[in-house]
Design a protein around this motif. Sequence first.
Motif, PDB file in Angstrom:
ATOM      1  N   SER A 102      12.370 -14.836  -0.083  1.00  0.00           N
ATOM      2  CA  SER A 102      12.899 -14.692   1.284  1.00  0.00           C
ATOM      3  C   SER A 102      13.091 -13.236   1.707  1.00  0.00           C
ATOM      4  CB  SER A 102      14.232 -15.457   1.452  1.00  0.00           C
ATOM      5  OG  SER A 102      14.056 -16.824   1.182  1.00  0.00           O
ATOM      6  N   LEU A 103      12.367 -12.315   1.079  1.00  0.00           N
ATOM      7  CA  LEU A 103      12.503 -10.899   1.419  1.00  0.00           C
ATOM      8  C   LEU A 103      11.421 -10.411   2.380  1.00  0.00           C
ATOM      9  CD1 LEU A 103      13.455  -9.365  -2.064  1.00  0.00           C
ATOM     10  CD2 LEU A 103      14.969  -9.991  -0.156  1.00  0.00           C
ATOM     11  N   ARG A 104      10.266 -11.068   2.374  1.00  0.00           N
ATOM     12  CA  ARG A 104       9.147 -10.642   3.223  1.00  0.00           C
ATOM     13  C   ARG A 104       8.729 -11.767   4.161  1.00  0.00           C
ATOM     14  NH1 ARG A 104       5.626  -6.849   0.376  1.00  0.00           N
ATOM     15  NH2 ARG A 104       6.998  -5.308  -0.600  1.00  0.00           N
ATOM     16  N   ILE A 143       5.464 -12.660   6.947  1.00  0.00           N
ATOM     17  CA  ILE A 143       4.170 -12.274   7.488  1.00  0.00           C
ATOM     18  C   ILE A 143       3.907 -13.095   8.737  1.00  0.00           C
ATOM     19  CG2 ILE A 143       2.884 -13.894   5.998  1.00  0.00           C
ATOM     20  CD1 ILE A 143       0.610 -11.796   5.956  1.00  0.00           C
ATOM     21  N   THR A 144       3.386 -12.449   9.782  1.00  0.00           N
ATOM     22  CA  THR A 144       3.131 -13.125  11.054  1.00  0.00           C
ATOM     23  C   THR A 144       1.713 -12.824  11.527  1.00  0.00           C
ATOM     24  OG1 THR A 144       4.076 -11.220  12.226  1.00  0.00           O
ATOM     25  CG2 THR A 144       5.542 -13.092  11.813  1.00  0.00           C
ATOM     26  N   GLY A 145       1.114 -13.792  12.230  1.00  0.00           N
ATOM     27  CA  GLY A 145      -0.215 -13.617  12.811  1.00  0.00           C
ATOM     28  C   GLY A 145      -0.130 -13.762  14.314  1.00  0.00           C
ATOM     29  N   SER A 146      -0.825 -12.873  15.054  1.00  0.00           N
ATOM     30  CA  SER A 146      -0.624 -12.812  16.502  1.00  0.00           C
ATOM     31  C   SER A 146      -1.932 -12.671  17.279  1.00  0.00           C
ATOM     32  CB  SER A 146       0.300 -11.638  16.832  1.00  0.00           C
ATOM     33  OG  SER A 146       0.363 -11.379  18.213  1.00  0.00           O
ATOM     34  N   ALA A 147      -1.837 -13.002  18.563  1.00  0.00           N
ATOM     35  CA  ALA A 147      -2.959 -12.838  19.486  1.00  0.00           C
ATOM     36  C   ALA A 147      -3.233 -11.371  19.791  1.00  0.00           C
ATOM     37  CB  ALA A 147      -2.682 -13.593  20.787  1.00  0.00           C
ATOM     38  N   ASP A 148      -2.342 -10.464  19.364  1.00  0.00           N
ATOM     39  CA  ASP A 148      -2.580  -9.034  19.592  1.00  0.00           C
ATOM     40  C   ASP A 148      -3.538  -8.436  18.559  1.00  0.00           C
ATOM     41  OD1 ASP A 148      -1.105  -8.755  17.281  1.00  0.00           O
ATOM     42  OD2 ASP A 148       0.602  -7.756  18.211  1.00  0.00           O
ATOM     43  N   GLN A 149      -4.233  -9.330  17.825  1.00  0.00           N
ATOM     44  CA  GLN A 149      -5.260  -8.942  16.852  1.00  0.00           C
ATOM     45  C   GLN A 149      -4.669  -8.258  15.617  1.00  0.00           C
ATOM     46  OE1 GLN A 149      -8.442  -6.793  18.797  1.00  0.00           O
ATOM     47  NE2 GLN A 149      -8.813  -8.427  20.275  1.00  0.00           N
ATOM     48  N   SER A 150      -3.467  -8.672  15.252  1.00  0.00           N
ATOM     49  CA  SER A 150      -2.858  -8.109  14.049  1.00  0.00           C
ATOM     50  C   SER A 150      -2.067  -9.170  13.297  1.00  0.00           C
ATOM     51  CB  SER A 150      -1.928  -6.937  14.407  1.00  0.00           C
ATOM     52  OG  SER A 150      -0.713  -7.409  14.960  1.00  0.00           O
ATOM     53  N   ALA A 151      -1.888  -8.915  12.002  1.00  0.00           N
ATOM     54  CA  ALA A 151      -0.936  -9.664  11.181  1.00  0.00           C
ATOM     55  C   ALA A 151       0.021  -8.635  10.610  1.00  0.00           C
ATOM     56  CB  ALA A 151      -1.650 -10.418  10.063  1.00  0.00           C
ATOM     57  N   LYS A 152       1.309  -8.913  10.684  1.00  0.00           N
ATOM     58  CA  LYS A 152       2.298  -7.909  10.297  1.00  0.00           C
ATOM     59  C   LYS A 152       3.181  -8.411   9.158  1.00  0.00           C
ATOM     60  CE  LYS A 152       2.581  -5.878  14.963  1.00  0.00           C
ATOM     61  NZ  LYS A 152       1.909  -4.593  14.662  1.00  0.00           N
ATOM     62  N   LEU A 153       3.547  -7.474   8.283  1.00  0.00           N
ATOM     63  CA  LEU A 153       4.513  -7.723   7.219  1.00  0.00           C
ATOM     64  C   LEU A 153       5.860  -7.166   7.655  1.00  0.00           C
ATOM     65  CD1 LEU A 153       2.631  -6.810   3.909  1.00  0.00           C
ATOM     66  CD2 LEU A 153       3.632  -9.030   4.459  1.00  0.00           C
ATOM     67  N   TRP A 154       6.939  -7.935   7.402  1.00  0.00           N
ATOM     68  CA  TRP A 154       8.275  -7.538   7.832  1.00  0.00           C
ATOM     69  C   TRP A 154       9.258  -7.615   6.679  1.00  0.00           C
ATOM     70  CZ3 TRP A 154       8.437  -6.530  13.177  1.00  0.00           C
ATOM     71  CH2 TRP A 154       7.398  -7.070  13.939  1.00  0.00           C
ATOM     72  N   ASP A 155      10.290  -6.776   6.752  1.00  0.00           N
ATOM     73  CA  ASP A 155      11.443  -6.882   5.865  1.00  0.00           C
ATOM     74  C   ASP A 155      12.417  -7.871   6.510  1.00  0.00           C
ATOM     75  OD1 ASP A 155      14.170  -6.349   4.856  1.00  0.00           O
ATOM     76  OD2 ASP A 155      13.229  -4.707   3.762  1.00  0.00           O
ATOM     77  N   VAL A 156      12.679  -8.987   5.832  1.00  0.00           N
ATOM     78  CA  VAL A 156      13.523 -10.037   6.420  1.00  0.00           C
ATOM     79  C   VAL A 156      14.954  -9.546   6.641  1.00  0.00           C
ATOM     80  CG1 VAL A 156      14.541 -12.317   6.007  1.00  0.00           C
ATOM     81  CG2 VAL A 156      12.119 -11.937   5.532  1.00  0.00           C
ATOM     82  N   LYS A 157      15.477  -8.754   5.711  1.00  0.00           N
ATOM     83  CA  LYS A 157      16.872  -8.307   5.816  1.00  0.00           C
ATOM     84  C   LYS A 157      17.101  -7.398   7.013  1.00  0.00           C
ATOM     85  CE  LYS A 157      18.389  -8.599   0.998  1.00  0.00           C
ATOM     86  NZ  LYS A 157      18.855  -7.818  -0.177  1.00  0.00           N
ATOM     87  N   THR A 158      16.170  -6.461   7.236  1.00  0.00           N
ATOM     88  CA  THR A 158      16.384  -5.438   8.265  1.00  0.00           C
ATOM     89  C   THR A 158      15.612  -5.688   9.552  1.00  0.00           C
ATOM     90  OG1 THR A 158      14.541  -4.056   7.485  1.00  0.00           O
ATOM     91  CG2 THR A 158      16.706  -3.742   6.445  1.00  0.00           C
ATOM     92  N   GLY A 159      14.587  -6.566   9.490  1.00  0.00           N
ATOM     93  CA  GLY A 159      13.736  -6.786  10.658  1.00  0.00           C
ATOM     94  C   GLY A 159      12.717  -5.683  10.858  1.00  0.00           C
ATOM     95  N   GLN A 160      12.640  -4.761   9.915  1.00  0.00           N
ATOM     96  CA  GLN A 160      11.734  -3.623  10.018  1.00  0.00           C
ATOM     97  C   GLN A 160      10.298  -4.035   9.701  1.00  0.00           C
ATOM     98  OE1 GLN A 160      12.699  -0.456   7.330  1.00  0.00           O
ATOM     99  NE2 GLN A 160      10.911   0.786   7.851  1.00  0.00           N
ATOM    100  N   GLN A 161       9.356  -3.486  10.474  1.00  0.00           N
ATOM    101  CA  GLN A 161       7.949  -3.728  10.206  1.00  0.00           C
ATOM    102  C   GLN A 161       7.508  -2.866   9.025  1.00  0.00           C
ATOM    103  OE1 GLN A 161       5.171  -3.646  13.594  1.00  0.00           O
ATOM    104  NE2 GLN A 161       3.746  -2.509  12.299  1.00  0.00           N
ATOM    105  N   LEU A 162       6.910  -3.518   8.007  1.00  0.00           N
ATOM    106  CA  LEU A 162       6.489  -2.808   6.804  1.00  0.00           C
ATOM    107  C   LEU A 162       5.031  -2.382   6.864  1.00  0.00           C
ATOM    108  CD1 LEU A 162       8.179  -5.096   4.107  1.00  0.00           C
ATOM    109  CD2 LEU A 162       9.060  -2.960   5.078  1.00  0.00           C
TER     110      LEU A 162
END
Length: 310
Positions: free
Chosen positions: A64-66, A68-87
């Motif tokens: 539950s620490l990471r 990953i999201t997939g979007s129509a903006d042509q990217s997939a992003k990794l996030w820090d769950v605790k802080t909401g920061q994009q990794l």
Amino acid sequence: MRPILMKGHERPLTFLRYNRDGDMLFSCAKDHTPTLWYADNGERHGTFRGHNGAVWCCDVSRDSLRLITGSADQSAKLWDVKTGQQLFSFKFGSPARSVDFALGDKLAVITTDPFMERTSAIHVKRIAEDPEDQVSESVLVLESPNGRKRINRAVWGPLNQTIVSGGEDAVLRIWDAETGKLLKESDSEVGHKNTITSLTKSADDSHFITGSLDKTAKACLWDMRTLTLLKTYVSGVPVNAVSMSPLLDHVVLGGGQDASAVTTTDHRAGKFEAKFYDKILQEEIGGVKGHFGPINALAFNPDGKRYNII
């Protein structure tokens, strides 16, 4: 049954995912902002800001620490769950439709839509333990045999040895996750006849369920290794989302006639309800009404005692 209404998104929701412990729920929507909720009381814990398009899918690591999201903006992003920061941000030349962490969270599979001259594809990315070491290159890229048809979902098979995919061409495929070789395809005579909209694995990875826009509007239960059709659940309306109870032999289907096709103001005409079926007997055993538009996503809590419908 006590419903909890969770309000926070400004556009239609697209996907739901519980973490492994079942205490956190992640939601995706067309408002560009994935959101984290407390599962027990429905309170919003935080949001993940950074996408510039609809977010179609997400997955959370086993610890539950990471995210990953997939979007129509042509990217997939990794996030820090605790802080909401994009990794990290994986950039593609077409929308990212589906994401799924492998067992162990060291790999992720991401599907991309056909766009301009690009065909639909499945990308395998290595996930670094330290975000500073993360690279964007794909370990493996699988080109769809029917490249102009979108792949709606791809998930890892047992022990990360295979990848299972399904999409607009109504064909389920099993790929070798190491070599990229196509191992099996579903039989068109017994499988779906229209777009496969959703695909959900069982808790033990032994089988999975798919939903489709077939005229019979059905969901099918398949063996994960052999692609043998095990069960069929006929709903009578297009199926957008499917889920299986981890506790009981229950299957739930959600969907309904496309809202734009409903010519009457009566919500009953669109059949916007979640239907429960006996997993073994394939019989409808109940339903949940109350929605005024098609159901787009379903998720059972890992404890099997709660579920979410959107």
